[in-house]
Design a protein around this motif. Structure first.
Motif, PDB file in Angstrom:
ATOM      1  N   ALA A  63       0.838  -1.208   0.000  1.00 36.11           N
ATOM      2  CA  ALA A  63       0.000   0.000   0.000  1.00 36.11           C
ATOM      3  C   ALA A  63       0.868   1.251   0.000  1.00 36.11           C
ATOM      4  O   ALA A  63       1.965   1.258   0.556  1.00 36.11           O
ATOM      5  CB  ALA A  63      -0.920  -0.002   1.217  1.00 36.11           C
ATOM      6  N   SER A  64       0.341   2.311  -0.623  1.00 36.44           N
ATOM      7  CA  SER A  64       1.110   3.552  -0.680  1.00 36.44           C
ATOM      8  C   SER A  64       0.222   4.685  -1.155  1.00 36.44           C
ATOM      9  O   SER A  64      -0.809   4.460  -1.791  1.00 36.44           O
ATOM     10  CB  SER A  64       2.270   3.417  -1.681  1.00 36.44           C
ATOM     11  OG  SER A  64       1.748   3.171  -2.982  1.00 36.44           O
ATOM     12  N   TYR A 151       3.313  -0.766   3.967  1.00 42.61           N
ATOM     13  CA  TYR A 151       2.994   0.588   3.502  1.00 42.61           C
ATOM     14  C   TYR A 151       4.270   1.396   3.356  1.00 42.61           C
ATOM     15  O   TYR A 151       5.148   1.335   4.218  1.00 42.61           O
ATOM     16  CB  TYR A 151       2.079   1.281   4.514  1.00 42.61           C
ATOM     17  CG  TYR A 151       1.623   2.669   4.094  1.00 42.61           C
ATOM     18  CD1 TYR A 151       0.566   2.827   3.198  1.00 42.61           C
ATOM     19  CD2 TYR A 151       2.242   3.822   4.585  1.00 42.61           C
ATOM     20  CE1 TYR A 151       0.136   4.098   2.805  1.00 42.61           C
ATOM     21  CE2 TYR A 151       1.819   5.094   4.198  1.00 42.61           C
ATOM     22  CZ  TYR A 151       0.768   5.225   3.304  1.00 42.61           C
ATOM     23  OH  TYR A 151       0.346   6.478   2.924  1.00 42.61           O
ATOM     24  N   TYR A 204      -2.565   4.441   7.873  1.00 43.94           N
ATOM     25  CA  TYR A 204      -1.686   3.255   7.928  1.00 43.94           C
ATOM     26  C   TYR A 204      -0.689   3.355   9.081  1.00 43.94           C
ATOM     27  O   TYR A 204      -0.339   2.339   9.694  1.00 43.94           O
ATOM     28  CB  TYR A 204      -0.950   3.086   6.598  1.00 43.94           C
ATOM     29  CG  TYR A 204      -1.815   2.533   5.497  1.00 43.94           C
ATOM     30  CD1 TYR A 204      -2.017   1.157   5.369  1.00 43.94           C
ATOM     31  CD2 TYR A 204      -2.457   3.370   4.583  1.00 43.94           C
ATOM     32  CE1 TYR A 204      -2.818   0.635   4.353  1.00 43.94           C
ATOM     33  CE2 TYR A 204      -3.265   2.856   3.563  1.00 43.94           C
ATOM     34  CZ  TYR A 204      -3.440   1.497   3.468  1.00 43.94           C
ATOM     35  OH  TYR A 204      -4.239   0.980   2.468  1.00 43.94           O
TER      36      TYR A 204
END
Length: 327
Positions: A63-64, A151, A204
């Protein structure tokens, strides 16, 4: 896009048109949905996904926020997860495929939903997906099964410069090019695809503090500083640690080298290939610009530095999340 029943489609359209709307960076409009800005097509896909996607315990999510090191982290994660399968880097899939092809976006529903679900369920395990979706909007089954999430975030100064360069290249053709000043104003207001960037990071970040075994939070700058250390850290987090023998044989270093910016940028697939994303086909070379830390100093005026510094301080205050200023 998956086809919906006529009535359901109309309801969806009505719902989307009732949401707050702004000009996007690469889309004509983005809508404020679940506290983040996104294009209408993504809202539809996300709603279908919530109903039909079933995560598996072994799933891994990269995730980003856009332009934070996504391509690099996808490459590293794919190589780490499959390091026993492709022990030699000579015939490695990363030499002939772009990382975005090997680690597909989580939301990819188009055409027949059932075909898509079948396709996903037949993916080799562990399935590795990429996403820019904020934490609260991830599919429920991902959260419930404690799927591992890695992340990556980046200093907001460099994120802005990289996003401005990238989104102007991939925008829908009818859209005027954003000037740096226009884009900066939008960025400071959090209006950017998947923004606000601060709530994206914090979502996150807080999960990684509360559930460190489920969410690993990385900073792009730290990764650049010591790749080998982070390759081992990711492997340990995913439960596929390197053996002493593998470390002695230089497996960690070879993964870092295989996934290096210079190495990937020079591959034929990343110089001339294309990949099909949501709005159009992208040239693979668009994913490899500079990968530098501190390039923002060439683009920011003193007043821009002051304004963004204040926003970072205000938004991240008390969270424990901070960034070093590289210049």
């Amino acid at each position: 896009m998956a086809s919906l029943g006529g009535q359901q489609e109309n309801e969806e359209d009505e719902f989307i048109s009732s949401l707050p709307k702004e000009r996007g960076w690469s889309f004509s409009h983005v809508y404020l949905f679940e506290q983040f800005w996104c294009p209408s097509s993504l809202i539809r896909e996300r709603n279908i996904f919530q109903k039909h996607f079933h995560a598996k315990q072994s799933d891994v999510l990269v995730a980003s926020f856009p332009k934070s090191g996504t391509t690099w982290l996808k490459a590293l994660t794919f190589a780490i997860v499959n390091h026993k399968k492709f022990s030699s880097t000579e015939n490695h899939p990363l030499l002939t495929s772009n990382p975005h092809q090997l680690v597909p976006p989580l939301y990819t529903f188009r055409g027949n939903i059932h075909d898509q679900i079948l396709q996903l369920s037949n993916m080799a395990e562990p399935r590795v997906f990429g996403t820019h979706i904020p934490f609260p909007s991830l599919p429920k089954s991902v959260i419930e099964l404690n799927c591992r999430i890695i992340y990556i975030c980046r200093n907001p100064f460099d994120t802005f410069v990289s996003a401005w360069a990238f989104f102007n290249k991939i925008k829908v053709e009818s859209l005027s090019t954003l000037t740096k000043e226009e884009a900066f104003e939008m960025f400071c207001n959090g209006v950017i695809e998947f923004g606000p960037w601060w709530s994206h990071m914090l979502g996150y970040w807080k999960e990684s503090v509360a559930r460190p075994n489920t969410v690993l939070f990385l900073k792009y700058e730290d990764l650049k500083e010591d790749v080998d250390f982070h390759v081992k850290k990711v492997a340990d987090f995913l439960g596929c640690s390197f053996t002493q023998e593998e470390e002695s044989d230089g497996v960690v270093e070879s993964i870092a080298k295989l996934c290096s910016f210079e190495g990937m940028k020079d591959l034929e697939v990343n110089k001339s290939g294309t990949i099909n994303f949501e709005i159009k086909r992208f040239e693979n070379k668009l994913f490899f610009r500079k990968a530098e830390i501190g390039d923002w100093v060439n683009h920011f005026s003193p007043s821009m530095v002051e304004k963004l510094s204040k926003i970072i301080e205000e938004k991240l205050s008390g969270s424990g999340l901070s960034f070093k200023m590289h210049s």
